[in-house]
Design a protein around this motif. Structure first.
Motif, PDB file in Angstrom:
ATOM      1  N   PHE A 123       0.859  -1.595   0.152  1.00  0.00           N
ATOM      2  CA  PHE A 123       0.026  -0.103  -0.256  1.00  0.00           C
ATOM      3  C   PHE A 123       0.811   1.489   0.099  1.00  0.00           C
ATOM      4  O   PHE A 123       0.308   1.973  -0.774  1.00  0.00           O
ATOM      5  N   PHE A 124       1.739   1.383   1.006  1.00  0.00           N
ATOM      6  CA  PHE A 124       2.491   2.449   0.316  1.00  0.00           C
ATOM      7  C   PHE A 124       3.896   2.454  -0.635  1.00  0.00           C
ATOM      8  O   PHE A 124       4.185   3.575  -1.149  1.00  0.00           O
ATOM      9  N   LYS A 125       3.988   1.320  -0.700  1.00  0.00           N
ATOM     10  CA  LYS A 125       4.749   1.795  -1.991  1.00  0.00           C
ATOM     11  C   LYS A 125       4.092   1.920  -3.053  1.00  0.00           C
ATOM     12  O   LYS A 125       4.154   2.721  -4.404  1.00  0.00           O
ATOM     13  N   ALA A 126       2.664   2.037  -3.555  1.00  0.00           N
ATOM     14  CA  ALA A 126       1.861   2.256  -4.429  1.00  0.00           C
ATOM     15  C   ALA A 126       1.248   3.897  -3.883  1.00  0.00           C
ATOM     16  O   ALA A 126       1.113   4.060  -5.601  1.00  0.00           O
ATOM     17  N   ALA A 127       1.840   4.270  -3.190  1.00  0.00           N
ATOM     18  CA  ALA A 127       1.433   5.421  -3.255  1.00  0.00           C
ATOM     19  C   ALA A 127       3.366   6.045  -3.517  1.00  0.00           C
ATOM     20  O   ALA A 127       3.246   7.525  -3.268  1.00  0.00           O
ATOM     21  N   GLY A 128       3.966   5.608  -4.217  1.00  0.00           N
ATOM     22  CA  GLY A 128       5.098   6.160  -4.331  1.00  0.00           C
ATOM     23  C   GLY A 128       6.453   6.644  -2.948  1.00  0.00           C
ATOM     24  O   GLY A 128       7.240   7.048  -2.495  1.00  0.00           O
ATOM     25  N   LEU A 129       5.806   5.745  -1.822  1.00  0.00           N
ATOM     26  CA  LEU A 129       6.767   5.728  -0.187  1.00  0.00           C
ATOM     27  C   LEU A 129       7.693   4.517  -0.264  1.00  0.00           C
ATOM     28  O   LEU A 129       6.817   3.349  -1.106  1.00  0.00           O
ATOM     29  N   ASP A 130       8.857   4.459   0.280  1.00  0.00           N
ATOM     30  CA  ASP A 130       9.842   3.561   0.126  1.00  0.00           C
ATOM     31  C   ASP A 130       9.934   2.922   1.602  1.00  0.00           C
ATOM     32  O   ASP A 130      10.029   4.260   2.114  1.00  0.00           O
ATOM     33  N   ILE A 148       2.896  14.073  -4.273  1.00  0.00           N
ATOM     34  CA  ILE A 148       1.714  13.321  -4.724  1.00  0.00           C
ATOM     35  C   ILE A 148       0.716  13.461  -3.048  1.00  0.00           C
ATOM     36  O   ILE A 148      -0.771  12.944  -3.477  1.00  0.00           O
ATOM     37  N   TYR A 149       1.421  11.607  -2.588  1.00  0.00           N
ATOM     38  CA  TYR A 149       0.047  11.274  -1.506  1.00  0.00           C
ATOM     39  C   TYR A 149       1.032  11.789  -0.365  1.00  0.00           C
ATOM     40  O   TYR A 149       2.576  10.839  -0.941  1.00  0.00           O
ATOM     41  N   LYS A 150       0.292  11.904   0.930  1.00  0.00           N
ATOM     42  CA  LYS A 150       1.655  11.479   1.736  1.00  0.00           C
ATOM     43  C   LYS A 150       0.894  10.594   3.099  1.00  0.00           C
ATOM     44  O   LYS A 150       0.111   9.630   2.372  1.00  0.00           O
ATOM     45  N   GLY A 151       1.498   9.771   3.675  1.00  0.00           N
ATOM     46  CA  GLY A 151       1.645   8.919   4.668  1.00  0.00           C
ATOM     47  C   GLY A 151       0.349   8.863   5.130  1.00  0.00           C
ATOM     48  O   GLY A 151      -0.304   7.892   5.542  1.00  0.00           O
ATOM     49  N   THR A 152       0.281   9.888   6.131  1.00  0.00           N
ATOM     50  CA  THR A 152      -1.264   9.999   6.417  1.00  0.00           C
ATOM     51  C   THR A 152      -2.495   9.930   5.685  1.00  0.00           C
ATOM     52  O   THR A 152      -3.546   9.305   5.760  1.00  0.00           O
ATOM     53  N   ASP A 153      -2.032   9.911   4.162  1.00  0.00           N
ATOM     54  CA  ASP A 153      -3.692   9.394   3.083  1.00  0.00           C
ATOM     55  C   ASP A 153      -3.087   7.921   3.172  1.00  0.00           C
ATOM     56  O   ASP A 153      -4.712   7.214   2.965  1.00  0.00           O
ATOM     57  N   VAL A 154      -2.360   7.344   3.269  1.00  0.00           N
ATOM     58  CA  VAL A 154      -1.983   5.832   3.116  1.00  0.00           C
ATOM     59  C   VAL A 154      -3.318   5.282   4.714  1.00  0.00           C
ATOM     60  O   VAL A 154      -4.244   4.101   4.135  1.00  0.00           O
ATOM     61  N   VAL A 155      -2.897   5.819   5.551  1.00  0.00           N
ATOM     62  CA  VAL A 155      -3.012   5.300   7.093  1.00  0.00           C
ATOM     63  C   VAL A 155      -5.066   5.569   6.458  1.00  0.00           C
ATOM     64  O   VAL A 155      -5.150   4.520   7.470  1.00  0.00           O
ATOM     65  N   GLU A 156      -5.010   6.936   5.894  1.00  0.00           N
ATOM     66  CA  GLU A 156      -6.590   6.612   6.361  1.00  0.00           C
ATOM     67  C   GLU A 156      -7.212   5.667   5.772  1.00  0.00           C
ATOM     68  O   GLU A 156      -8.176   5.430   5.451  1.00  0.00           O
ATOM     69  N   SER A 157      -6.729   6.122   3.802  1.00  0.00           N
ATOM     70  CA  SER A 157      -6.953   5.264   3.286  1.00  0.00           C
ATOM     71  C   SER A 157      -7.129   3.046   3.788  1.00  0.00           C
ATOM     72  O   SER A 157      -8.186   2.647   3.433  1.00  0.00           O
ATOM     73  N   LEU A 158      -6.266   2.424   4.194  1.00  0.00           N
ATOM     74  CA  LEU A 158      -6.188   1.667   4.890  1.00  0.00           C
ATOM     75  C   LEU A 158      -7.006   1.037   6.287  1.00  0.00           C
ATOM     76  O   LEU A 158      -7.334   0.138   6.654  1.00  0.00           O
ATOM     77  N   LEU A 215      -6.798   6.046  -2.617  1.00  0.00           N
ATOM     78  CA  LEU A 215      -6.374   6.790  -2.551  1.00  0.00           C
ATOM     79  C   LEU A 215      -5.987   8.291  -2.580  1.00  0.00           C
ATOM     80  O   LEU A 215      -6.571   8.849  -3.611  1.00  0.00           O
ATOM     81  N   CYS A 216      -6.761   9.055  -1.270  1.00  0.00           N
ATOM     82  CA  CYS A 216      -7.518  10.408  -2.057  1.00  0.00           C
ATOM     83  C   CYS A 216      -8.304  10.197  -3.244  1.00  0.00           C
ATOM     84  O   CYS A 216      -8.640  11.710  -3.694  1.00  0.00           O
ATOM     85  N   GLY A 217      -8.923   9.651  -3.501  1.00  0.00           N
ATOM     86  CA  GLY A 217     -10.920   9.763  -4.118  1.00  0.00           C
ATOM     87  C   GLY A 217     -10.286   8.804  -5.466  1.00  0.00           C
ATOM     88  O   GLY A 217     -10.891   8.919  -6.606  1.00  0.00           O
ATOM     89  N   GLU A 218      -8.703   8.157  -5.582  1.00  0.00           N
ATOM     90  CA  GLU A 218      -8.111   7.829  -6.859  1.00  0.00           C
ATOM     91  C   GLU A 218      -8.043   6.902  -6.745  1.00  0.00           C
ATOM     92  O   GLU A 218      -7.243   5.972  -5.280  1.00  0.00           O
ATOM     93  N   ASP A 219      -8.222   5.659  -7.813  1.00  0.00           N
ATOM     94  CA  ASP A 219      -8.399   4.462  -7.767  1.00  0.00           C
ATOM     95  C   ASP A 219      -6.025   4.214  -8.360  1.00  0.00           C
ATOM     96  O   ASP A 219      -6.117   4.542  -8.814  1.00  0.00           O
ATOM     97  N   VAL A 220      -5.743   3.978  -6.856  1.00  0.00           N
ATOM     98  CA  VAL A 220      -3.986   3.250  -7.402  1.00  0.00           C
ATOM     99  C   VAL A 220      -4.398   1.986  -7.447  1.00  0.00           C
ATOM    100  O   VAL A 220      -4.490   1.415  -6.727  1.00  0.00           O
ATOM    101  N   GLN A 221      -2.951   1.473  -8.113  1.00  0.00           N
ATOM    102  CA  GLN A 221      -2.936  -0.041  -8.184  1.00  0.00           C
ATOM    103  C   GLN A 221      -1.912  -0.189  -7.665  1.00  0.00           C
ATOM    104  O   GLN A 221      -1.106   0.486  -6.618  1.00  0.00           O
ATOM    105  N   LEU A 222      -2.185  -1.633  -6.597  1.00  0.00           N
ATOM    106  CA  LEU A 222      -0.971  -1.444  -5.309  1.00  0.00           C
ATOM    107  C   LEU A 222      -0.731  -2.137  -6.149  1.00  0.00           C
ATOM    108  O   LEU A 222       0.356  -2.890  -7.332  1.00  0.00           O
TER     109      LEU A 222
END
Length: 337
Positions: A123-130, A148-158, A215-222
């Motif tokens: 999930f975090f890698k999908a957001a560009g975080l490593d 583009i995406y913050k870590g907290t955005d991923v937390v909210e989605s998860l 993620l932030c209202g967008e469909d993001v590939q895992l």
């Protein structure tokens, strides 16, 4: 599953550990640093060529500092989506939210080992975080506050995903039991479960790449981990020459094909991988589709416990109300220290 804990078993007492052992590729640095892994000396050049050459992912996964330390055994230690098409349609299988929606409507479950950092990474890698380990220091930017995406955005989605009634956190044994009972009709897993999935789902058996998630209202590939199983020789072996010859034999083309037939695991040997029977596998086809979003994972030991703690907090819905940014800052501190 034993390959996933091989490092702990070997490093407990390298001097008395097995002469030959199979392990997941993300353990290679710890085994080398612990002095328990012998550099490949027997037919190293042939092994490299048969597994795709020096630049192939399989050889990179089995090497460090341009030296080959293990014999590649499988190229399928990654994960993708299994689903029962009697409940989930191919279109629904492209969206995590749609899968959970359908499971709720039919009284079924989706399963994955969310508390494992191996899967949480997706999930975090999908957001560009490593997150990765380095020679001099460890890196993790899951707490990023810009981009583009913050870590907290991923937390909210998860939290929105894993607190749903149709989501269950299960280890591999629990996953298999859930599939057998008919409760779990979709899951993230790998080729090691292909035979049981095909047997239980029957005519509804399907496998494909991982879905997107919101993620932030967008469909993001895992994304996923692209993993390999490797066979190594213990440096403490009293018979290293014969041990390497045996390791070479059990990882050759013929035995990789046999391993596929018995366990459904994809070969790293390029000739075996191109065989008709391997190419016809739905699980291998799914892994191939996912491979463009797959990454070799090299993380510090501290990552696993930190990821486990974070995942459990998210599964509780962050019941204690800790600010998401603080949760991520804590994880990054644990990983980088």
């Amino acid at each position: 599953e034993r390959e996933g804990t091989c490092k702990d078993t070997v490093m407990f007492s390298p001097e008395t550990a097995a002469d030959i052992y199979c392990f997941a590729d993300d353990q290679i640095n710890a085994l080398i640093d612990g002095g328990a892994l012998l550099e490949v000396e027997y037919e190293a050049r042939e092994v490299i060529e048969e597994n795709g050459g020096e630049r192939s992912a399989a050889i990179i996964a089995a090497s460090r500092d341009e030296k080959l330390y293990a014999y590649p055994c499988t190229a399928s230690n990654g994960y993708f989506l299994y689903y029962n098409s009697e409940f989930i349609t191919p279109e629904e299988a492209t969206s995590f939210e749609a899968i959970l929606d359908k499971c709720e409507k039919t009284g079924k479950k989706f399963g994955m080992e969310f508390t494992s950092g191996w899967y949480l990474y997706a999930f975090f890698k999908a957001a560009g975080l490593d997150v990765h380990s380095g020679k001099n220091d460890n890196f993790c930017d899951w707490n990023a506050t810009c981009g583009i995406y913050k870590g907290t955005d991923v937390v909210e989605s998860l939290i929105n995903l894993v607190t749903r009634d149709s989501f269950v956190n299960v280890n591999n044994d629990e996953l298999v039991e859930g599939v057998k009972s008919g409760d779990i009709v979709a899951c993230f897993s790998g080729t090691w479960n292909a035979a049981i999935m095909e047997e239980i789902y029957g005519s509804g058996y399907e496998a494909t790449m991982l879905p997107t998630f919101q993620l932030c209202g967008e469909d993001v590939q895992l994304h996923s981990v692209a993993g390999y199983k490797l066979v190594g020789v213990n440096s403490y072996s009293e018979n290293t020459e014969w041990a390497q010859k045996f390791a070479r034999w059990i990882t050759n083309e013929e035995n990789q094909l046999l391993r596929f037939e018995l366990r459904g695991e994809g070969p790293s040997n390029i000739n075996a991988a191109q065989s008709e029977e391997v190419q016809a596998s739905k699980a291998i086809a799914a892994l191939t589709k996912q491979s463009r979003y797959g990454h070799i994972q090299r993380v510090p030991e501290s990552y696993w416990e930190a990821a486990y703690r974070l995942a459990n907090i998210l599964m509780s819905g962050n019941i204690e109300g800790t600010k998401p940014q603080e949760l991520l800052n804590e994880l990054v501190r644990a990983v980088q220290n």
